[in-house]
Design a protein around this motif. Structure first.
Motif, PDB file in Angstrom:
ATOM      1  N   PRO A  77      42.923  43.619  40.552  1.00  0.00           N
ATOM      2  CA  PRO A  77      41.505  43.729  40.920  1.00  0.00           C
ATOM      3  C   PRO A  77      41.226  43.452  42.395  1.00  0.00           C
ATOM      4  CG  PRO A  77      41.768  42.460  38.893  1.00  0.00           C
ATOM      5  CD  PRO A  77      43.138  42.642  39.464  1.00  0.00           C
ATOM      6  N   LEU A  78      42.198  42.910  43.126  1.00  0.00           N
ATOM      7  CA  LEU A  78      41.996  42.589  44.532  1.00  0.00           C
ATOM      8  C   LEU A  78      42.412  43.711  45.475  1.00  0.00           C
ATOM      9  CD1 LEU A  78      43.117  38.834  44.658  1.00  0.00           C
ATOM     10  CD2 LEU A  78      40.817  39.738  45.096  1.00  0.00           C
ATOM     11  N   LEU A  79      42.988  44.793  44.962  1.00  0.00           N
ATOM     12  CA  LEU A  79      43.494  45.845  45.841  1.00  0.00           C
ATOM     13  C   LEU A  79      42.392  46.433  46.720  1.00  0.00           C
ATOM     14  CD1 LEU A  79      45.696  47.766  46.844  1.00  0.00           C
ATOM     15  CD2 LEU A  79      45.134  49.277  44.928  1.00  0.00           C
ATOM     16  N   GLU A  80      41.293  46.851  46.114  1.00  0.00           N
ATOM     17  CA  GLU A  80      40.215  47.488  46.878  1.00  0.00           C
ATOM     18  C   GLU A  80      39.653  46.530  47.919  1.00  0.00           C
ATOM     19  OE1 GLU A  80      35.836  49.590  46.184  1.00  0.00           O
ATOM     20  OE2 GLU A  80      37.012  48.869  44.474  1.00  0.00           O
ATOM     21  N   PHE A  81      39.458  45.265  47.526  1.00  0.00           N
ATOM     22  CA  PHE A  81      38.928  44.265  48.442  1.00  0.00           C
ATOM     23  C   PHE A  81      39.894  44.037  49.601  1.00  0.00           C
ATOM     24  CE2 PHE A  81      38.349  39.621  49.420  1.00  0.00           C
ATOM     25  CZ  PHE A  81      37.126  39.751  50.057  1.00  0.00           C
ATOM     26  N   PHE A  82      41.176  43.929  49.310  1.00  0.00           N
ATOM     27  CA  PHE A  82      42.168  43.740  50.366  1.00  0.00           C
ATOM     28  C   PHE A  82      42.187  44.934  51.317  1.00  0.00           C
ATOM     29  CE2 PHE A  82      46.502  44.786  51.802  1.00  0.00           C
ATOM     30  CZ  PHE A  82      46.682  43.741  52.693  1.00  0.00           C
ATOM     31  N   PHE A 131      32.910  36.597  47.282  1.00  0.00           N
ATOM     32  CA  PHE A 131      33.270  36.352  48.676  1.00  0.00           C
ATOM     33  C   PHE A 131      32.041  36.238  49.569  1.00  0.00           C
ATOM     34  CE2 PHE A 131      34.266  38.371  52.868  1.00  0.00           C
ATOM     35  CZ  PHE A 131      34.938  37.282  53.406  1.00  0.00           C
ATOM     36  N   ILE A 132      31.966  35.145  50.322  1.00  0.00           N
ATOM     37  CA  ILE A 132      30.917  34.922  51.326  1.00  0.00           C
ATOM     38  C   ILE A 132      31.636  34.597  52.633  1.00  0.00           C
ATOM     39  CG2 ILE A 132      28.913  33.546  52.001  1.00  0.00           C
ATOM     40  CD1 ILE A 132      28.536  32.885  49.014  1.00  0.00           C
ATOM     41  N   PRO A 133      31.498  35.435  53.669  1.00  0.00           N
ATOM     42  CA  PRO A 133      32.329  35.300  54.872  1.00  0.00           C
ATOM     43  C   PRO A 133      32.289  33.930  55.526  1.00  0.00           C
ATOM     44  CG  PRO A 133      31.176  37.395  54.898  1.00  0.00           C
ATOM     45  CD  PRO A 133      30.641  36.626  53.726  1.00  0.00           C
ATOM     46  N   MET A 160      36.900  36.284  42.651  1.00  0.00           N
ATOM     47  CA  MET A 160      37.104  36.095  44.088  1.00  0.00           C
ATOM     48  C   MET A 160      36.488  37.242  44.876  1.00  0.00           C
ATOM     49  SD  MET A 160      41.088  34.875  43.892  1.00  0.00           S
ATOM     50  CE  MET A 160      41.412  34.898  45.652  1.00  0.00           C
ATOM     51  N   LYS A 161      36.719  38.467  44.404  1.00  0.00           N
ATOM     52  CA  LYS A 161      36.199  39.651  45.091  1.00  0.00           C
ATOM     53  C   LYS A 161      34.665  39.662  45.070  1.00  0.00           C
ATOM     54  CE  LYS A 161      36.481  43.421  42.745  1.00  0.00           C
ATOM     55  NZ  LYS A 161      36.992  44.632  42.067  1.00  0.00           N
ATOM     56  N   LYS A 167      37.156  43.796  54.360  1.00  0.00           N
ATOM     57  CA  LYS A 167      35.875  43.079  54.461  1.00  0.00           C
ATOM     58  C   LYS A 167      36.099  41.583  54.686  1.00  0.00           C
ATOM     59  CE  LYS A 167      33.265  46.272  51.514  1.00  0.00           C
ATOM     60  NZ  LYS A 167      32.560  46.456  50.206  1.00  0.00           N
ATOM     61  N   TRP A 168      37.221  41.098  54.219  1.00  0.00           N
ATOM     62  CA  TRP A 168      37.515  39.671  54.324  1.00  0.00           C
ATOM     63  C   TRP A 168      37.888  39.264  55.745  1.00  0.00           C
ATOM     64  CZ3 TRP A 168      42.694  38.932  55.629  1.00  0.00           C
ATOM     65  CH2 TRP A 168      43.524  40.040  55.424  1.00  0.00           C
ATOM     66  N   THR A 169      38.034  40.254  56.652  1.00  0.00           N
ATOM     67  CA  THR A 169      38.340  39.939  58.052  1.00  0.00           C
ATOM     68  C   THR A 169      37.108  40.005  58.948  1.00  0.00           C
ATOM     69  OG1 THR A 169      38.821  42.228  58.695  1.00  0.00           O
ATOM     70  CG2 THR A 169      40.630  40.944  57.754  1.00  0.00           C
ATOM     71  N   VAL A 170      35.973  40.460  58.417  1.00  0.00           N
ATOM     72  CA  VAL A 170      34.762  40.693  59.225  1.00  0.00           C
ATOM     73  C   VAL A 170      33.842  39.483  59.157  1.00  0.00           C
ATOM     74  CG1 VAL A 170      32.768  42.190  59.579  1.00  0.00           C
ATOM     75  CG2 VAL A 170      34.945  43.176  58.803  1.00  0.00           C
TER      76      VAL A 170
END
Length: 287
Positions: free
Chosen positions: A79-84, A167-169, A163-164, A88-91
């Motif tokens: 389930p984390l593939l699209e998020f990875f 997520f809050i940056p 987790m996906k 988005k987790w780097t912005v």
């Protein structure tokens, strides 16, 4: 790779030169758990072994491996593939390395099972608890610096999705302790996290929750305790129940370990990562 007999430690900083503290954690798990396969996973494409420590540890501990990882392949089918892949987790994120670490630890446990340990967690005894265990971080929140799960445990699959979505940056733990706590609350049928922690150990959804003293006996609100001189009394007390000691490197990475001051960390390193301690103290009177 055997399933459910692994210990995973992960460096997601793309560093080719892991710190002595990271090697201490790696050595401690290999030394105290000779029947488990210890894998130190690096996101760096190369490893600098100019100190000779990596070669020394790999020669001494036959259950230790240092491996690279293809992250694109690792996340396939989860389930984390699209998020990875979205990045988005780097912005606008203060802690991208930590978010990546949170994702990797869950996926490797999902795929192969065993134990995950942060690389600032020192193993101080052979791990004998059954798989599927987590510990309390603070009242009301579960910790993810130590995790123990059998492969394909349904909690891990639920955790990846949570987790996906959660997520809050700019929120520390939005892919770590918070989703883990939410998923366990949902699986255990409660909206009160404290109800999971009233009487410990507590089991539900085929997971056992243990008190903080099992994995992180010294509270993160007093992280420098590990580095204060003459820590033998506190060290001896922790050894009565603890399987590991957490250094909280995010807070203490600039804290110096002075050789000969007998801090909790120095005593721990001497006893449980002796080769790393010897090599580190050979080059300097502090590390």
């Amino acid at each position: 790779m055997r399933n459910n007999t692994n210990v995973f430690l992960v460096d997601t900083g793309c560093s080719s030169h892991p710190t002595y503290r990271a090697w201490c954690a790696v050595e401690s798990w290999a030394r105290q758990n000779p029947d488990l396969d210890v894998l130190f996973i690096l996101t760096s494409l190369t490893m600098d072994d100019s100190t000779g420590l990596a070669s020394l540890l790999l020669h001494r501990y036959t259950n230790l491996r240092v491996v690279g990882v293809d992250l694109n392949l690792l996340f396939q089918g989860t389930p984390l593939l699209e998020f990875f892949m979205s990045r988005k987790w780097t912005v606008n994120n203060t802690w991208p390395k930590n978010v990546l670490s949170n994702m990797v630890r869950v996926v490797v446990l999902w795929r192969w099972g065993g134990i995950y340990s942060d690389n600032d967690v020192i193993s101080v005894r052979t791990y004998t608890l059954p798989l599927n265990a987590v510990g309390v971080a603070i009242p009301g929140l579960l910790g993810n610096g130590f995790l123990s799960f059998s492969s394909h445990h349904p909690i891990l699959w639920s955790l990846m999705g949570n987790m996906k979505r959660g997520f809050i940056p700019d929120q520390w733990g939005s892919t770590g302790i918070h989703p883990l706590t939410r998923v366990m609350m949902e699986a255990c049928g409660t909206d009160d996290a404290m109800s999971l922690m009233k009487q410990l150990p507590f089991s539900c959804a085929n997971v056992t929750i243990y008190s903080q003293s099992y994995f992180s006996p010294f509270h993160f609100m007093d992280p420098l305790l590990n580095f204060k001189s003459d820590g033998k009394k506190e060290f001896d007390k922790a050894m009565n129940v603890s399987y590991s000691i957490h250094l909280y490197n995010k807070i203490t990475k600039w804290s110096v370990v002075t050789v000969g001051r007998n801090s909790i960390y120095e005593i721990t390193a001497k006893n449980f990562c002796p080769l790393t301690y010897s090599r580190a103290s050979m080059h300097s009177n502090f590390f």
